[in-house]
Design a protein around this motif. Sequence first.
Motif, PDB file in Angstrom:
ATOM      1  N   GLN A 193      17.197  17.167  45.858  1.00  0.00           N
ATOM      2  CA  GLN A 193      16.025  16.201  46.188  1.00  0.00           C
ATOM      3  C   GLN A 193      15.929  15.230  45.150  1.00  0.00           C
ATOM      4  OE1 GLN A 193      12.546  18.464  47.834  1.00  0.00           O
ATOM      5  NE2 GLN A 193      13.068  20.046  46.431  1.00  0.00           N
ATOM      6  N   ALA A 201      18.164  13.592  43.375  1.00  0.00           N
ATOM      7  CA  ALA A 201      19.504  12.805  43.750  1.00  0.00           C
ATOM      8  C   ALA A 201      19.076  11.980  44.909  1.00  0.00           C
ATOM      9  CB  ALA A 201      20.942  13.309  44.022  1.00  0.00           C
ATOM     10  N   ALA A 202      18.518  12.599  45.933  1.00  0.00           N
ATOM     11  CA  ALA A 202      18.066  11.965  47.261  1.00  0.00           C
ATOM     12  C   ALA A 202      16.850  10.820  46.820  1.00  0.00           C
ATOM     13  CB  ALA A 202      17.719  12.950  48.354  1.00  0.00           C
ATOM     14  N   LEU A 203      15.971  11.245  46.097  1.00  0.00           N
ATOM     15  CA  LEU A 203      14.923  10.330  45.757  1.00  0.00           C
ATOM     16  C   LEU A 203      15.500   9.116  44.871  1.00  0.00           C
ATOM     17  CD1 LEU A 203      12.278  13.044  45.000  1.00  0.00           C
ATOM     18  CD2 LEU A 203      11.952  11.329  46.642  1.00  0.00           C
ATOM     19  N   GLY A 204      16.350   9.301  44.141  1.00  0.00           N
ATOM     20  CA  GLY A 204      16.914   8.104  43.425  1.00  0.00           C
ATOM     21  C   GLY A 204      16.794   8.147  41.832  1.00  0.00           C
ATOM     22  N   LEU A 241      22.856  12.725  47.685  1.00  0.00           N
ATOM     23  CA  LEU A 241      23.105  11.289  47.640  1.00  0.00           C
ATOM     24  C   LEU A 241      23.609  11.081  49.215  1.00  0.00           C
ATOM     25  CD1 LEU A 241      25.428  10.654  44.519  1.00  0.00           C
ATOM     26  CD2 LEU A 241      23.098   9.954  45.027  1.00  0.00           C
ATOM     27  N   GLN A 266      22.554  12.714  51.840  1.00  0.00           N
ATOM     28  CA  GLN A 266      21.191  12.551  52.753  1.00  0.00           C
ATOM     29  C   GLN A 266      20.598  11.062  52.628  1.00  0.00           C
ATOM     30  OE1 GLN A 266      19.452  15.113  54.164  1.00  0.00           O
ATOM     31  NE2 GLN A 266      18.077  13.473  54.796  1.00  0.00           N
ATOM     32  N   ALA A 267      20.567  10.548  51.191  1.00  0.00           N
ATOM     33  CA  ALA A 267      19.877   9.176  51.014  1.00  0.00           C
ATOM     34  C   ALA A 267      20.811   8.198  51.154  1.00  0.00           C
ATOM     35  CB  ALA A 267      19.285   9.352  49.613  1.00  0.00           C
ATOM     36  N   ASP A 278      23.574   7.033  49.306  1.00  0.00           N
ATOM     37  CA  ASP A 278      23.650   6.579  48.051  1.00  0.00           C
ATOM     38  C   ASP A 278      25.040   7.019  47.548  1.00  0.00           C
ATOM     39  OD1 ASP A 278      23.426   4.894  45.670  1.00  0.00           O
ATOM     40  OD2 ASP A 278      21.804   6.332  44.867  1.00  0.00           O
ATOM     41  N   ARG A 296      16.070   4.960  51.646  1.00  0.00           N
ATOM     42  CA  ARG A 296      16.910   6.248  51.419  1.00  0.00           C
ATOM     43  C   ARG A 296      16.224   7.130  52.472  1.00  0.00           C
ATOM     44  NH1 ARG A 296      18.580   5.392  45.978  1.00  0.00           N
ATOM     45  NH2 ARG A 296      19.252   7.672  45.947  1.00  0.00           N
ATOM     46  N   THR A 297      17.052   7.974  53.192  1.00  0.00           N
ATOM     47  CA  THR A 297      16.739   9.002  54.113  1.00  0.00           C
ATOM     48  C   THR A 297      16.567  10.382  53.260  1.00  0.00           C
ATOM     49  OG1 THR A 297      18.074   7.943  55.996  1.00  0.00           O
ATOM     50  CG2 THR A 297      17.113  10.159  56.155  1.00  0.00           C
ATOM     51  N   LEU A 298      15.160  11.040  53.598  1.00  0.00           N
ATOM     52  CA  LEU A 298      15.191  12.080  52.916  1.00  0.00           C
ATOM     53  C   LEU A 298      15.100  13.263  53.760  1.00  0.00           C
ATOM     54  CD1 LEU A 298      12.127  10.900  50.540  1.00  0.00           C
ATOM     55  CD2 LEU A 298      14.680  11.141  49.947  1.00  0.00           C
ATOM     56  N   THR A 334      11.361  17.071  51.236  1.00  0.00           N
ATOM     57  CA  THR A 334      11.331  16.317  50.358  1.00  0.00           C
ATOM     58  C   THR A 334      10.343  14.947  50.768  1.00  0.00           C
ATOM     59  OG1 THR A 334      13.532  16.511  49.690  1.00  0.00           O
ATOM     60  CG2 THR A 334      12.692  14.685  48.585  1.00  0.00           C
TER      61      THR A 334
END
Lengths: 242, 242
Positions: free
Chosen positions: A95, A97-100, A135, A137-138, A140, B223-225, B229
């Motif tokens: 989570q 890592a997905a948010l950044g 990452l 998921q997002a 990145d 960013r895709t969550l 999240t």
Amino acid sequence: VNLVLIESGEADAGGTLILDGPRRDHLIEVLKVAPGQPVRVGIIDGPRGTATVETVAATTITLRCRFEDLPPPVPPVDLLLALPRPKVMRRLWAQVAALGVGQIILTNAAKVERHYFDSHVLAPATYRPLLIEGLQQARDTRVPRVSIHRQFRALIEDQLDTLYPDGLRLVAAPGARTPPSAAVDERGGGRVLLAIGPEGGWNPFETALLAAHGFRAVSMGARTLRTDTACVAMLALVHAAG
Amino acid sequence: VNLVLIESGEADAGGTLILDGPRRDHLIEVLKVAPGQPVRVGIIDGPRGTATVETVAATTITLRCRFEDLPPPVPPVDLLLALPRPKVMRRLWAQVAALGVGQIILTNAAKVERHYFDSHVLAPATYRPLLIEGLQQARDTRVPRVSIHRQFRALIEDQLDTLYPDGLRLVAAPGARTPPSAAVDERGGGRVLLAIGPEGGWNPFETALLAAHGFRAVSMGARTLRTDTACVAMLALVHAAG
């Protein structure tokens, strides 16, 4: 998976990438790709790109990749987190890592139980795949740097200026009056380090030490949240304010 | 637990409250209360208050409660959520209640698997204790209303105006240009309904139906969550904007 991450070197100089195992199966069974279709790809800590499916074989899939010139920027937010219990930490890796975040600094605190540090959720072999899942998921490619600190005081007094040399420092404190957006607005740019305490909060010594080292208390209101909820909520607010 | 919730009627007219079982054990073993100490209490869907520990016995604890005159206000945000898989939904109940919502409207969508609706995480006996856990964390007393809808189109076309008669309608859409704060600012007050789609997103029919019924697309960036999240992050942003 919204972007398939590969290690540097997995694609050859001409951009040909042959995947087998779970990544091949995911592409075919979940994303249901077929020859000719485009797939978003990225090199871990490198550039993103697009691949075209060339052939699908019994155990492999072959893609031709084209990568952008530059990697995406490192997210402008870092996280300093009092280590939550292993079950919670396991859920947070992807989570966060997905948010950044650029880096994740895990620390001890008076209300952190010592044995949390012995958990295998702190082993790179456990958390790196979870970071990469987040990452992917997002979309990145930048794997957050991770450091783990068993001594809170040594971290804040001796190591933090090296880990995080310059930027705004915020600490989430239920009941603080400043919302994160106001603190970020005042600073006007640059990196933000967000500190999230343990369940039960920082003790008075820890609160004072953070304040003495430039951490400003911010809050999202009167509601007290669990560590994992607070982490996601506050990271979203800090990102939105940037 | 930052506030102990009791059912209306558990405390007598004079404010005396006798707890046994897990709530008694939690107070003594986790919160380590002793006679004379104050404890935050609240009546489910009623006012908050303060209790003083009077006596601790082998299987019970006796408290004297004083309640405020009015219950806390209902949070100004409602959630419309495409039902995630049961494991994720189970984790969301407490988090969503802690963040604060007036109601939770769960819906089917093209990318929701039908069997999710058969899960026991949708039974009140499962989710009500989880909602109360979240409220106790956040010191709220207002249990979110819950409704479950197996037909997305009927929900949006026929039922939504009754469930949510007036206020801003937002739908989280990766890539939308408007941040939630801007949409809430423009409206200037009133309730907000936030819609969060399934993993994989709403399909074109669903997106169009939401737009036709006044939902405005908002995003928190490129960013895709994951659903869980996104839910926590977007609720935090909508609350902060209010």
